[in-house]
Scaffold this motif. Structure first.
Motif, PDB file in Angstrom:
ATOM      1  N   GLY A  69      26.187  55.216  -7.805  1.00  0.00           N
ATOM      2  CA  GLY A  69      26.283  56.052  -6.625  1.00  0.00           C
ATOM      3  C   GLY A  69      27.135  57.290  -6.813  1.00  0.00           C
ATOM      4  N   ALA A  70      27.742  57.434  -7.987  1.00  0.00           N
ATOM      5  CA  ALA A  70      28.556  58.630  -8.244  1.00  0.00           C
ATOM      6  C   ALA A  70      27.642  59.772  -8.646  1.00  0.00           C
ATOM      7  N   PRO A  71      28.005  61.004  -8.352  1.00  0.00           N
ATOM      8  CA  PRO A  71      27.186  62.139  -8.770  1.00  0.00           C
ATOM      9  C   PRO A  71      27.013  62.157 -10.288  1.00  0.00           C
ATOM     10  N   ALA A  72      25.905  62.668 -10.757  1.00  0.00           N
ATOM     11  CA  ALA A  72      25.611  62.688 -12.193  1.00  0.00           C
ATOM     12  C   ALA A  72      26.668  63.468 -12.967  1.00  0.00           C
ATOM     13  N   THR A  73      27.323  64.447 -12.345  1.00  0.00           N
ATOM     14  CA  THR A  73      28.346  65.221 -13.036  1.00  0.00           C
ATOM     15  C   THR A  73      29.565  64.382 -13.334  1.00  0.00           C
TER      16      THR A  73
END
Length: 80
Positions: A69-73
């Motif tokens: 669920g964390a942003p890909a960055t």
């Protein structure tokens, strides 16, 4: 274990942990485990080596974690 050590991964820490934050956590861990807030001169070298080894292991752990669920960055930033 040690209340001074905070979680260094997203989403608790919104951005990548800094070297300073990682080293501070490693220092707190070594202090807790050794029972010394500041080691005597004859223990300083081994104390400092332990802090550096734990800081390196912590950085490696954080770089390798995949947080759902964390942003890909943030998720896998070191891998890609």
């Amino acid at each position: 274990m040690c209340r001074s050590i905070k979680t260094l991964r997203p989403p608790v820490l919104p951005e990548e942990a800094t070297e300073e934050e990682i080293r501070a956590a490693a220092l707190q861990y070594v202090r807790k485990v050794s029972g010394f807030r500041a080691p005597a001169a004859h223990n300083r070298e081994v104390f400092d080596r332990a802090v550096e080894a734990i800081a390196e292991a912590t950085a490696e752990l954080l770089d390798g974690l995949e947080v759902r669920g964390a942003p890909a960055t943030v998720r896998g930033a070191a891998a890609g």
